[in-house]
Structure formats: C-alpha cells, structure tokens
Design a protein around this motif. Sequence first.
Motif, short mmCIF file in Angstrom:
data_model
loop_
_atom_site.label_atom_id
_atom_site.label_comp_id
_atom_site.label_asym_id
_atom_site.label_seq_id
_atom_site.Cartn_x
_atom_site.Cartn_y
_atom_site.Cartn_z
N ASN A 106 0.83 -1.21 0.00
CA ASN A 106 0.00 0.00 0.00
C ASN A 106 0.85 1.25 0.00
OD1 ASN A 106 -2.48 -1.31 -0.01
ND2 ASN A 106 -2.60 -1.42 2.22
N ASP A 107 1.94 1.23 0.76
CA ASP A 107 2.81 2.41 0.87
C ASP A 107 3.39 2.78 -0.50
OD1 ASP A 107 3.45 4.15 2.97
OD2 ASP A 107 5.52 3.45 3.01
N VAL A 108 3.90 1.79 -1.22
CA VAL A 108 4.50 2.03 -2.53
C VAL A 108 3.45 2.49 -3.54
CG1 VAL A 108 5.63 0.92 -4.50
CG2 VAL A 108 6.44 0.45 -2.18
N VAL A 109 2.32 1.78 -3.58
CA VAL A 109 1.27 2.12 -4.55
C VAL A 109 0.73 3.52 -4.29
CG1 VAL A 109 -1.07 1.53 -5.31
CG2 VAL A 109 0.62 -0.27 -4.98
N LYS A 110 0.44 3.85 -3.04
CA LYS A 110 -0.18 5.14 -2.73
C LYS A 110 0.80 6.30 -2.84
CE LYS A 110 -4.21 3.40 -1.91
NZ LYS A 110 -5.34 3.64 -2.84
N SER A 111 2.07 6.08 -2.51
CA SER A 111 3.06 7.16 -2.65
C SER A 111 3.18 7.58 -4.11
CB SER A 111 4.43 6.71 -2.11
OG SER A 111 5.35 7.78 -2.12
N SER A 112 3.12 6.60 -5.02
CA SER A 112 3.17 6.91 -6.45
C SER A 112 1.86 7.55 -6.91
CB SER A 112 3.44 5.64 -7.26
OG SER A 112 4.73 5.14 -6.99
N ALA A 113 0.73 7.09 -6.34
CA ALA A 113 -0.58 7.63 -6.74
C ALA A 113 -0.69 9.11 -6.39
CB ALA A 113 -1.70 6.84 -6.06
N ILE A 114 -0.04 9.54 -5.31
CA ILE A 114 -0.05 10.96 -4.94
C ILE A 114 0.51 11.82 -6.07
CG2 ILE A 114 0.95 12.67 -3.35
CD1 ILE A 114 0.93 10.40 -1.22
N GLU A 115 1.48 11.26 -6.81
CA GLU A 115 2.09 11.98 -7.92
C GLU A 115 1.39 11.69 -9.25
OE1 GLU A 115 4.34 14.03 -6.93
OE2 GLU A 115 4.40 13.16 -4.91
N GLY A 116 0.25 10.99 -9.20
CA GLY A 116 -0.51 10.70 -10.42
C GLY A 116 -0.01 9.50 -11.20
N GLU A 117 0.85 8.68 -10.57
CA GLU A 117 1.38 7.49 -11.25
C GLU A 117 0.71 6.25 -10.66
OE1 GLU A 117 5.62 5.18 -12.14
OE2 GLU A 117 5.61 7.11 -11.13
N ASN A 118 0.03 5.49 -11.50
CA ASN A 118 -0.70 4.31 -11.05
C ASN A 118 0.11 3.04 -11.29
OD1 ASN A 118 -3.05 5.81 -10.27
ND2 ASN A 118 -3.60 5.96 -12.44
N LEU A 119 0.52 2.40 -10.22
CA LEU A 119 1.28 1.16 -10.31
C LEU A 119 0.35 -0.03 -10.13
CD1 LEU A 119 4.41 2.05 -8.11
CD2 LEU A 119 4.12 2.33 -10.59
N ASN A 120 0.72 -1.17 -10.72
CA ASN A 120 -0.03 -2.41 -10.57
C ASN A 120 0.27 -3.00 -9.18
OD1 ASN A 120 -0.77 -5.17 -10.54
ND2 ASN A 120 -0.65 -5.28 -12.76
N PRO A 121 -0.74 -3.06 -8.29
CA PRO A 121 -0.49 -3.57 -6.93
C PRO A 121 0.06 -4.99 -6.90
CG PRO A 121 -2.63 -2.47 -7.06
CD PRO A 121 -2.13 -2.61 -8.46
N ASP A 122 -0.36 -5.84 -7.85
CA ASP A 122 0.14 -7.21 -7.88
C ASP A 122 1.63 -7.25 -8.21
OD1 ASP A 122 -2.34 -8.28 -7.25
OD2 ASP A 122 -2.95 -8.47 -9.35
N GLU A 123 2.06 -6.36 -9.12
CA GLU A 123 3.49 -6.27 -9.43
C GLU A 123 4.28 -5.79 -8.22
OE1 GLU A 123 4.66 -4.19 -12.94
OE2 GLU A 123 2.98 -4.94 -14.14
N VAL A 124 3.73 -4.80 -7.54
CA VAL A 124 4.41 -4.25 -6.35
C VAL A 124 4.53 -5.33 -5.27
CG1 VAL A 124 4.25 -2.56 -4.48
CG2 VAL A 124 3.66 -1.89 -6.82
N ARG A 125 3.44 -6.02 -5.03
CA ARG A 125 3.42 -7.07 -4.00
C ARG A 125 4.43 -8.17 -4.34
NH1 ARG A 125 0.09 -9.33 -0.07
NH2 ARG A 125 -0.10 -11.61 -0.10
N SER A 126 4.46 -8.57 -5.61
CA SER A 126 5.39 -9.62 -6.03
C SER A 126 6.84 -9.17 -5.87
CB SER A 126 5.12 -10.00 -7.48
OG SER A 126 3.88 -10.66 -7.62
N SER A 127 7.13 -7.92 -6.25
CA SER A 127 8.49 -7.40 -6.16
C SER A 127 8.96 -7.36 -4.70
CB SER A 127 8.56 -6.00 -6.77
OG SER A 127 9.85 -5.44 -6.62
N ILE A 128 8.09 -6.88 -3.81
CA ILE A 128 8.44 -6.80 -2.38
C ILE A 128 8.65 -8.21 -1.82
CG2 ILE A 128 7.63 -6.14 -0.09
CD1 ILE A 128 6.08 -3.84 -1.44
N ALA A 129 7.74 -9.12 -2.14
CA ALA A 129 7.84 -10.49 -1.61
C ALA A 129 9.15 -11.15 -2.05
CB ALA A 129 6.63 -11.30 -2.08
N ARG A 130 9.50 -10.97 -3.32
CA ARG A 130 10.75 -11.57 -3.82
C ARG A 130 11.95 -11.02 -3.06
NH1 ARG A 130 8.48 -11.41 -9.03
NH2 ARG A 130 9.32 -9.32 -9.33
#
Length: 380
Positions: free
Chosen positions: A65-89
């Motif tokens: 949530n932190d990564v996705v929402k920090s980018s959303a504040i700047e108008g950049e929409n990230l795929n949450p599943d990609e973010v979750r997978s990257s963090i987990a790895r």
Amino acid sequence: MITSNNAVIDMWIHEHQNWPNFTWDVESLASKLADIRHRQGRLLGRMEGLGFEFKCEASLSTLTNDVVKSSAIEGENLNPDEVRSSIARRLGIDIAGLIPASRDVEGIVEMMLDATQQFSKPLTKDRLFDWHAALFPTGRSGMHKITVGGWRTIDTGPMQVVSGPIGKEKVHFEAPDADRLEKEMQAFLKWFGNGNDIDPVIKAGIAHLWFVTIHPFEDGNGRIARAIGDMALARADGTQDRFYSLSSQIEAERKHYYAQLEKQQRATPDITDWLSWFLDCLGRAIFNAETTLGNVLFKAQLWNTINQRPVNDRQRLVINLMFEDDFEGFMNTSKYAKLAKCSNDTALRDIQELKERGIFIQNPGRGRSTSYRLPDREKT
C-alpha cells in the motif's frame, strides 16, 4: 509574508533569514505526540503477538500500500500485484502467484525497502542519488530527459510547482535556486544524521517538509521525501516491519496535503501548523491500519483457535483459500471437493467436522443451496 511601507511582499519559507532554523510550539503538540506514541505502541504490541507468518503478511500488505499510494499521490498508477510480487521476492516471502514487475515498480520498491529495512544506516548524498536513479531507470521522466542521480542544475531553470492553463498558471511554490542545493542538502543531511533530542516522529514531519521544500531533484522529490519520512518513522518504531502507511493516508487526503505544504511554504520557519497537521494525519494512518490489517489479525486469531485441535491438510488448504482476496462467494460441497481434489463424500465429512467445531458457519438455505462461511470477525 512580510510588510514594508504598507506594501505586502511575498516570501517563500526558504527566503526567510531564519531558514532552516525551524521552530514549533512544543506544548501545543505534546498531547498529539503522546497520542501518536500510544497508538504506535498499541499497534506494534498487537502485531508482535502474531506468529512470524502473519507478521510477514501484515508487513507485506502495508509496504505494498505504501509504494502504490506514494506513487498515486504523484498521479502514477502502479499495478499492486506487481508491487506485491516485487516486495515479496526481495524480502524472501513465499506467496502464491508471483508475477514479473516493470522497471518502474522495481525501482520504487528498491528505494522504499532500502529506506525502511535499512533505516539505521546513515542517509547520505550517494544514497539519495541511488534512490533517484532507481526511480528513473531510463533517465527520463515521461518523455523528458532529466538529470538522474544528481541535483538539478541551473540549466533547468527555476523549479516551480504550478497549476492552471498556459498563460494563466498559478505558482504554488518556487524552490531554492540550483546553486544553493549543495549547501542546502549538506545542512539537511547533517541534521538528519545527528542524534539530536527531537522525537523521531517530529523529525519525520520536519524532514518531509524540509526535503520537499529544497526540491533538490528535477523529479521524484515527493516520493523521496515520503521515503525519508518512512525511514524516520521506522527509527521511531525501532523495527523493519511496517504495519501502518502514512502515504496511504496522505493519498486519501491529497488536497489537504498540498494545501498544508503550500500554506507552510508561504509562511515562516515556525512550522507548528504543519507539524500539527502531520501528527493528525499520522494518527489517522495508524487508526486506519487496524482496519486494513483486520483480515490478517482475524486470520491469526482464527488459526490460533483451530490449532488447539489441528485440522487435516485438505481443511487447512480450503480455509486458507477462503481468506484470499479473490475468493468469491461461499463454500459448498462441490466447490470444496474441487479445491481439495477429493470426492464429494470426503468433502462433506470435512465440512461437517468444521461446522461442528464452529469453524464453518452454515448460511440460511437447504438442499443444493446449502453453503458455508467462516465466522464473522467480531464473533471470533
């Protein structure tokens, strides 16, 4: 803003004589700070009682949530599943359905994890340059080539935050000139690294405002400012595990966030109002974290109950699947048999056992409409 000979003169905060010697009313913030510290301690205490698996799950959810929402504040929409997978790895967390992540996702995840997992390491110029390079792996912001891994230069002209159509732009803020950046950042990094007597939560609020006001990079300043704030909050908590997301709350209050920044950047180095808003926002972030992490806490409580008399492997598999976000509807005999790869008779026996133990609750309806759910959260 100051007055001279009855004329009103606009002045940015960094143009004041006392910059960056910030002041604030300690007494007026004391009760808010104490409440924040109490909330932090209570939340961390609840999460500490969870097993390793559930703590990892809760931290993974918060970091995503932190990564996705920090980018959303700047108008950049990230795929949450990609973010979750990257963090987990990167954290070595075993989750189902790992998918590849884009370079943009990998970059911001790398920055955020470095800030929070390595929170005790010194914040240096080179470390900030590495973060910036990770955010912009192609050396471009959108279609525009930018200076990456270095302060913005004089060639880029004044760094302004503007809105409105061309010809009718409104300047919300103008950052210090590029030729001031080396000195400004030296002062900031020295202050951030000093073991002064400022509470780390207050330090997080000051660091956020100070960095984003200097605006040392051509782009990415907001995301880096929030990463620095998260680093200070991790130091305040004394743990790598993240269980609340300030960026998520800021994104929810984005209009107020920008209004508070602009108000303070047009004011003096007395930052009491900014810190008051920051503490209020952080308090709401911690309060809302209990709702966000409710599913993890509920899951942990239910498994604690179940494990007093363990279930079989089929039952464990199905119960875990019912906790997944993408699980649809209720459980019935045919669905259970399909998920557990067993016969309908075996599925029915498993279900009846779970029902007798209160792990499955039967919904209204009989015959082919018979279905089951897990207990309601408030009743566990």
